[in-house]
Write a protein that holds these residues in place. Structure first.
Motif, short mmCIF file in Angstrom:
data_model
loop_
_atom_site.label_atom_id
_atom_site.label_comp_id
_atom_site.label_asym_id
_atom_site.label_seq_id
_atom_site.Cartn_x
_atom_site.Cartn_y
_atom_site.Cartn_z
N LYS A 188 39.29 36.06 32.66
CA LYS A 188 38.65 36.50 33.91
C LYS A 188 38.30 37.98 33.91
CE LYS A 188 41.97 33.73 36.41
NZ LYS A 188 43.13 33.95 37.22
N ILE A 189 38.68 38.69 32.84
CA ILE A 189 38.69 40.16 32.91
C ILE A 189 37.32 40.78 33.22
CG2 ILE A 189 38.40 40.75 30.46
CD1 ILE A 189 41.21 42.17 32.41
N PHE A 190 36.23 40.17 32.73
CA PHE A 190 34.91 40.77 33.00
C PHE A 190 34.20 40.10 34.19
CE2 PHE A 190 35.50 41.80 28.43
CZ PHE A 190 35.43 43.19 28.55
N THR A 191 34.95 39.32 34.98
CA THR A 191 34.30 38.68 36.13
C THR A 191 34.42 39.59 37.36
OG1 THR A 191 36.30 37.47 36.68
CG2 THR A 191 34.71 36.32 35.31
N LYS A 192 33.51 39.41 38.29
CA LYS A 192 33.51 40.26 39.50
C LYS A 192 34.77 40.04 40.33
CE LYS A 192 29.98 38.58 41.66
NZ LYS A 192 29.05 37.79 40.93
N PHE A 193 35.30 41.12 40.84
CA PHE A 193 36.42 41.13 41.79
C PHE A 193 37.75 40.65 41.21
CE2 PHE A 193 32.59 40.25 44.49
CZ PHE A 193 32.41 41.57 44.85
N TYR A 194 37.83 40.43 39.87
CA TYR A 194 39.13 40.05 39.30
C TYR A 194 40.05 41.27 39.37
CZ TYR A 194 42.84 39.95 35.94
OH TYR A 194 44.08 40.09 35.38
N ARG A 195 41.25 41.07 39.87
CA ARG A 195 42.28 42.11 39.84
C ARG A 195 43.63 41.44 39.66
NH1 ARG A 195 42.76 46.89 43.48
NH2 ARG A 195 43.03 47.86 41.44
N ASN A 196 44.41 41.93 38.73
CA ASN A 196 45.74 41.40 38.53
C ASN A 196 46.63 41.82 39.72
OD1 ASN A 196 48.55 42.53 37.33
ND2 ASN A 196 48.01 40.57 36.43
N ASP A 197 47.62 40.97 40.08
CA ASP A 197 48.46 41.27 41.25
C ASP A 197 49.15 42.63 41.12
OD1 ASP A 197 47.73 38.90 42.28
OD2 ASP A 197 49.59 37.83 41.74
N ALA A 203 46.99 50.42 41.74
CA ALA A 203 45.78 51.17 42.11
C ALA A 203 45.11 50.47 43.28
CB ALA A 203 44.83 51.25 40.91
N PRO A 204 45.67 50.66 44.50
CA PRO A 204 45.15 49.92 45.65
C PRO A 204 43.68 50.25 45.96
CG PRO A 204 46.94 51.42 46.30
CD PRO A 204 46.79 51.55 44.83
N GLY A 205 43.21 51.39 45.47
CA GLY A 205 41.83 51.78 45.75
C GLY A 205 40.79 51.07 44.88
N GLY A 206 41.24 50.31 43.88
CA GLY A 206 40.29 49.65 42.97
C GLY A 206 39.51 48.54 43.66
N SER A 207 38.39 48.14 43.04
CA SER A 207 37.57 47.10 43.68
C SER A 207 37.36 45.89 42.78
CB SER A 207 36.22 47.69 44.06
OG SER A 207 35.61 48.22 42.91
N GLY A 208 37.76 46.00 41.51
CA GLY A 208 37.61 44.85 40.61
C GLY A 208 36.19 44.61 40.14
N VAL A 209 35.33 45.61 40.24
CA VAL A 209 33.96 45.40 39.76
C VAL A 209 33.60 46.29 38.56
CG1 VAL A 209 33.10 44.59 41.98
CG2 VAL A 209 32.93 47.01 41.42
N GLY A 210 34.48 47.23 38.23
CA GLY A 210 34.16 48.19 37.16
C GLY A 210 33.87 47.52 35.82
N LEU A 211 34.69 46.56 35.43
CA LEU A 211 34.49 45.92 34.12
C LEU A 211 33.28 44.99 34.13
CD1 LEU A 211 38.15 45.21 32.94
CD2 LEU A 211 36.56 46.94 32.07
N PHE A 212 33.03 44.36 35.27
CA PHE A 212 31.83 43.51 35.39
C PHE A 212 30.57 44.36 35.19
CE2 PHE A 212 28.39 42.01 38.18
CZ PHE A 212 28.19 40.74 37.66
N ILE A 213 30.54 45.52 35.86
CA ILE A 213 29.38 46.42 35.74
C ILE A 213 29.31 46.99 34.32
CG2 ILE A 213 28.38 48.62 36.55
CD1 ILE A 213 29.48 47.92 39.35
N SER A 214 30.48 47.36 33.76
CA SER A 214 30.50 47.92 32.40
C SER A 214 29.92 46.93 31.40
CB SER A 214 31.93 48.26 31.97
OG SER A 214 32.44 49.26 32.81
N LYS A 215 30.29 45.66 31.53
CA LYS A 215 29.79 44.66 30.58
C LYS A 215 28.27 44.51 30.72
CE LYS A 215 30.41 39.89 29.00
NZ LYS A 215 29.22 39.98 28.25
N ALA A 216 27.80 44.52 31.96
CA ALA A 216 26.34 44.38 32.17
C ALA A 216 25.60 45.56 31.53
CB ALA A 216 26.05 44.30 33.67
N ILE A 217 26.16 46.77 31.66
CA ILE A 217 25.51 47.97 31.10
C ILE A 217 25.50 47.87 29.56
CG2 ILE A 217 25.75 50.48 30.78
CD1 ILE A 217 26.82 50.59 33.69
#
Ligand code: ADP
Length: 244
Positions: A188-197, A203-217
């Motif tokens: 699930k790591i490169f999917t949108k909004f995935y965050r491990n518990d 890092a409560p401020g994270g959004s779970g989209v960084g890796l999805f966007i990184s993969k697209a780039i």
């Protein structure tokens, strides 16, 4: 959830139909201006140009400003996701020294790393070729990978960054000794909004989209992105970019 497949019927006289990606893009665009205005007013108050403020007021203003900055980043991420899902991610390629970009990101993240008791090491042993890439977007990927390595560390963080030329590719890797990724969550790591518990607590401020966007780039740059990880031992995230 794929934003591009969900459709909305907007009830107006034209009964227009929009894709969710379009709706998100419209809302994000609309939010940009008011958020910037709020930030401007908060900055004026915090600067004391309009009069003295007490330490408690200053603390609350800084808290509000930090959250406005977070909203600005979220809106930027949502716009980027809509672009990706509409196949509208555009790259502005220019000759770029990747080593310089990595160093810039490390310099920018160093204060955060020190505050979190994390050391970053970076060495390149070979002369690397100049790459024709979107400087800002690749910087965004590098920044995301190094920030994650800092955020998801255990007690004392050690982050090793490396750059090397291999065949017709330049390879960037970021290795950490952090919490790692459980085997059953790796897909699930490169999917949108995935965050491990645990990550959500760390890092409560994270959004779970960084890796999805990184993969697209990286995909759009004709490169590859991958990772290896062991729970409680650490992770290594790498990407390759073509030299020609
Ligand atoms: P965010 O960091 O905002 O949550 P990302 O898309 O960058 O979003 O990362 C998604 C999730 O992948 C993180 O929440 C975390 O669970 C996991 N992750 C990413 N990088 C690491 C890492 N270096 N070590 C452990 N887990 C990671």
């Amino acid at each position: 959830m794929d934003f591009s497949t969900i459709r909305f019927k907007i009830v107006n006289k034209h009964q227009s139909e929009y894709k969710l990606a379009e709706v998100i893009s419209i809302i994000s665009h609309q939010l940009k201006t008011p958020i910037s205005v709020i930030k401007g007013y908060l900055e004026v108050l915090a600067s004391k140009d309009l009069g003295e403020i007490n330490p408690k007021q200053k603390e609350y203003l800084n808290f509000a400003l930090a959250n406005v900055d977070r909203m600005i980043l979220l809106v930027k991420d949502f716009l980027e996701i809509s672009r990706i899902e509409e196949n509208q991610l555009k790259l502005k390629k220019e000759p770029t020294d990747l080593e310089k970009i990595v160093q810039e990101v490390i310099d920018e993240l160093s204060p955060v790393a020190s505050a979190k008791n994390c050391e970053i090491h970076f060495q390149t042993r070979t002369q690397l070729p100049v790459l024709n890439i979107d400087r800002l977007k690749i910087k965004q990927v590098i920044s995301n990978l190094i920030s994650n390595a800092i955020d998801y560390k255990k007690t004392r963080g050690e982050v090793e960054i490396s750059l090397k030329k291999q065949g017709e590719e330049t390879i960037f890797c970021c290795q950490d000794n952090g919490i790692g990724i459980p085997d059953d969550e790796k897909a699930k790591i490169f999917t949108k909004f995935y965050r491990n518990d645990n990550a959500m607590i760390m890092a409560p401020g994270g959004s779970g989209v960084g890796l999805f966007i990184s993969k697209a780039i990286i995909d759009a740059s004709r490169g590859k992105i991958w990772f290896e990880s062991q729970k409680d031992r650490g992770s290594t995230f790498c990407f390759s970019l073509p030299i020609s």
